[in-house]
Scaffold this active site. Structure first.
Site, PDB file in Angstrom:
ATOM      1  N   ILE A 169      33.004 -69.840  49.802  1.00  0.00           N
ATOM      2  CA  ILE A 169      34.140 -70.163  48.933  1.00  0.00           C
ATOM      3  C   ILE A 169      35.405 -69.484  49.432  1.00  0.00           C
ATOM      4  O   ILE A 169      35.914 -68.551  48.813  1.00  0.00           O
ATOM      5  CB  ILE A 169      33.891 -69.779  47.464  1.00  0.00           C
ATOM      6  CG1 ILE A 169      33.297 -68.368  47.373  1.00  0.00           C
ATOM      7  CG2 ILE A 169      33.003 -70.762  46.775  1.00  0.00           C
ATOM      8  CD1 ILE A 169      33.442 -67.798  45.970  1.00  0.00           C
ATOM      9  N   PRO A 170      35.953 -69.927  50.566  1.00  0.00           N
ATOM     10  CA  PRO A 170      37.244 -69.375  50.978  1.00  0.00           C
ATOM     11  C   PRO A 170      38.263 -69.645  49.872  1.00  0.00           C
ATOM     12  O   PRO A 170      38.329 -70.770  49.380  1.00  0.00           O
ATOM     13  CB  PRO A 170      37.574 -70.163  52.247  1.00  0.00           C
ATOM     14  CG  PRO A 170      36.779 -71.422  52.153  1.00  0.00           C
ATOM     15  CD  PRO A 170      35.527 -71.054  51.403  1.00  0.00           C
ATOM     16  N   HIS A 171      38.969 -68.623  49.447  1.00  0.00           N
ATOM     17  CA  HIS A 171      39.918 -68.857  48.355  1.00  0.00           C
ATOM     18  C   HIS A 171      41.048 -67.851  48.407  1.00  0.00           C
ATOM     19  O   HIS A 171      40.925 -66.793  49.019  1.00  0.00           O
ATOM     20  CB  HIS A 171      39.216 -68.774  47.004  1.00  0.00           C
ATOM     21  CG  HIS A 171      38.638 -67.418  46.697  1.00  0.00           C
ATOM     22  ND1 HIS A 171      37.465 -66.968  47.261  1.00  0.00           N
ATOM     23  CD2 HIS A 171      39.084 -66.409  45.911  1.00  0.00           C
ATOM     24  CE1 HIS A 171      37.206 -65.746  46.823  1.00  0.00           C
ATOM     25  NE2 HIS A 171      38.176 -65.372  46.004  1.00  0.00           N
ATOM     26  N   CYS A 172      42.144 -68.177  47.773  1.00  0.00           N
ATOM     27  CA  CYS A 172      43.258 -67.231  47.672  1.00  0.00           C
ATOM     28  C   CYS A 172      44.244 -67.719  46.638  1.00  0.00           C
ATOM     29  O   CYS A 172      44.221 -68.868  46.223  1.00  0.00           O
ATOM     30  CB  CYS A 172      43.973 -67.074  49.014  1.00  0.00           C
ATOM     31  SG  CYS A 172      44.833 -68.554  49.535  1.00  0.00           S
TER      32      CYS A 172
END
Lengths: 150, 491
Positions: free
Chosen positions: A64-67
């Site tokens: 879950i790459p997130h920002c």
């Protein structure tokens, strides 16, 4: 009017498997094309910054790459599926389902509630299975949207 | 069984909620009730006093500081990283159940505090303490690293290492003085960050990232104006409160995107920095001058009283204006060394050594009154204390100023007056244990320091125990250690 979290053109059922950065970039480009991310370099830098704190890979083949990023205009989800898997640093191996969560820097509580609902779905088996077996991008988008809204 | 859980992660948009979901599912499967407080971006609904009172145990699954942790002091606690709660939720539930069974509800220890929680809830005081503790947890590594570097500098280079030229002006690889100077100067730089980091992360704890810059810069101004760590506390609380308030102002959509990265930090920094400079800085400078003049007018007073007074001052703000005034008064005396001047210098240094030593002692004999990070800081504080690095006590004072500062002041006053009474003298302005050969009546000096240390430590323990009983935080059963040390906090 609220824009849907995900649309068919934010779904990639055959994500390139050559590496994490490539997979992340491919999904980010979809967000840019859809007009949801204004500055891809800045966005990728924010994603990498979060990834550097602690890898976002989770047990069960999920990344879950997130920002939260100033380059994001609308809270968005880009979804990618990889047959071979992409390494997101999880202990039990590469991720087959990749959820890229993009939140605007100044997002209000409504935005965040939608993303929170999404995050909660991610740990449910039925949700994962549906996405692992889906064959059609449009169907994936509709399914996710319905789950998150409901 | 009724369980509670708090989940929190650095970004606050994904893991927080995934962990919450995973814990809820796992609890349901195991046949337990659970309520999860998600401390994430979508806002969090705090537990009700009833939930807190009825709970059997709590799981803290977080990679950042859990807010208002004091609420859970009466509960058996299981601690883990947020990721572990996603992958291993059932394991955490099992641990929580086991912890609860080891301290059954209805036993006197568990029941009494639960009642008290009902009355107090997460009050303002516990909120403020939570903010301060967040700042403290970030500041401790700076104190330890910087303080030990300075101590090493003294140990290798002697007390005159403070006068060594900057290592940028030349560094001799073969010279121990150069290495000592390097360590001392690095340590001094790290110490320069102490107050800004404290202020920055207090502000961060209150109002998140936009408050970081106003807090840090406010802290820098506190350093610049000599306001010390108490000034830093003010700056941090001010910056956090201001940004917290400004975030509630509704702004046009177009502007909303740049509020947290540009507008809030810009305006917040201007206001906080301005206040710190103009409202606090000016009067503070005047007050410092006034204090110095007053001290100078006291020459001829009873030496023992003077020692006690200087002790009170040294421990009051540890590097702040009052401490500086006392210290500068002593050092100024050294330029025209009379016996009185040497007596004063000795008293001042001794009184500056007791605060960290007292906290080190307190964390050693009453471990459970202190958090894990505080205990670690306590270990470093032994060395900081014997090196006359009073700042070693700042994390403790910043986290609980009303209990710690008065205790330290009393102990330092005891030390200061005893040092005077024993006629101890000192001809170096600093150096702690490393200037032992320059101390007159070293045996008396040692007694003075030990006496003050014991007095302060006993007072801190007494006040903290008392406070704990009152705020219902007593007796977390010693038999149930947290499952894992608190995960390192990520900004």
């Amino acid at each position: 009017m609220t824009e849907p979290l995900i649309t068919a053109d934010l779904v990639d059922l055959d994500l390139p498997s050559d590496g994490r950065r490539e997979a992340v970039r491919a999904l980010a480009e979809r967000l840019v094309k859809a007009g949801r991310v204004t500055d891809i370099d800045r966005f990728l830098a924010d994603i990498e910054a979060r990834e550097a704190q602690m890898p976002t890979g989770l047990e069960g083949g999920i990344g879950i790459p997130h920002c939260r990023s100033a380059a994001v205009t609308v809270p968005s989800l880009a979804f990618g599926r990889s047959t071979a898997g992409v390494d997101f640093g999880a202990e039990d191996g590469p991720a087959r389902l990749i959820f890229m969560i993009a939140a605007p820097e100044g997002g209000n509580t409504d935005h965040m509630t939608v993303l929170a609902a999404l995050a909660r779905r991610l740990v449910r088996k039925a949700f994962k299975n549906e996405l692992l077996e889906a064959t059609d991008a449009g169907h994936v988008a509709d399914y996710v949207q319905k789950e998150v809204a409901g | 069984m009724k369980l509670l859980a708090v989940t929190a992660c650095p970004t606050g948009i994904a893991h927080t909620y995934m962990a919450a979901e995973a814990l809820e599912v796992a609890a349901e499967e195991a046949g337990h009730e659970i309520v999860v407080e998600t401390q994430g971006s979508a806002g969090s609904t705090p537990f009700t006093p009833e939930q807190l009172a009825e709970a059997d145990a709590i799981i803290l699954a977080a990679d950042v500081e859990v807010r208002d942790k004091e609420r859970f002091a009466h509960l058996p606690t299981v601690t883990s990283g947020v990721k572990k709660a996603i992958g291993g939720a059932d394991g955490l539930i099992e641990q929580a159940v086991a912890a609860a069974e080891a301290a059954p509800k209805g036993s006197a220890a568990a029941a009494a505090p639960a009642l008290a929680v009902k009355q107090t809830g997460p009050g303002t005081a516990s909120k403020v303490r939570g903010w301060l503790m967040t700042g403290v947890s970030y500041v401790i590594p700076f104190v330890a690293a910087g303080g030990l570097l300075i101590a090493l500098g003294f140990a290798i280079g002697g007390y005159q290492i403070t006068d060594a030229p900057s290592v940028t002006k030349g560094f001799d690889w073969g010279s121990s003085t150069s290495w000592a100077a390097l360590m001392f100067q690095l340590g001094a730089l790290a110490f320069g960050l102490l107050v800004p980091v404290l202020a920055g992360f207090i502000a961060f704890a209150i109002a998140d990232r936009p408050a970081l810059v106003p807090g840090f810069v406010g802290g820098l101004v506190a350093v610049e104006t000599g306001a010390g760590f108490l000034g830093g506390l003010v700056a941090g609380l001010l910056a956090g409160g201001l940004i917290f308030w400004m975030k509630r102002i509704r702004v046009p959509r177009a502007l909303a995107g740049i509020m947290p990265v540009l507008v809030l930090p810009l305006i917040g920094t201007a206001i906080v920095g301005g206040i710190m400079f103009v409202v606090i800085g000016g009067p503070l400078a005047a007050a410092t001058t006034g204090l110095t003049n007053w001290l100078n007018s006291l020459s001829g007073t009873n030496a023992i009283l003077l020692g006690a007074l200087l002790g009170l001052m040294m421990a009051f703000d540890m590097g702040g204006p009052v401490n500086k005034a006392a210290y500068a008064f002593a050092v100024a005396g050294l330029s025209t060394p009379s016996n009185t001047a040497l007596l004063i210098m000795a008293a001042v240094m001794a009184a500056g050594m007791t605060p960290p030593l007292a906290m080190a002692l307190a964390t050693t004999v009453r471990k459970r009154l202190f958090s894990e990070v505080e205990r670690e800081n306590g270990r470093a504080a032994w060395l900081l204390g014997i090196s006359f690095i009073t700042e070693g006590a700042i994390p403790f004072a910043a986290g609980d100023p009303l209990r710690v500062i008065p205790s330290l002041m009393v102990g330092s006053a005891v030390t200061g007056s005893l040092s005077m009474a024993f006629g101890c003298t000192l001809r170096a302005p600093h150096g702690g244990i490393f200037v032992l050969p320059l101390i007159g009546n070293p045996f008396g000096y040692l007694i003075a320091i030990i006496a003050g240390t014991v007095v302060s430590a006993a007072l801190v323990i007494a006040l903290k125990t008392l406070g704990r009983r009152k705020t219902a935080a007593a007796e977390t059963p010693d038999t149930i250690p947290a499952a894992a040390p608190r995960a390192a906090a990520h900004a």
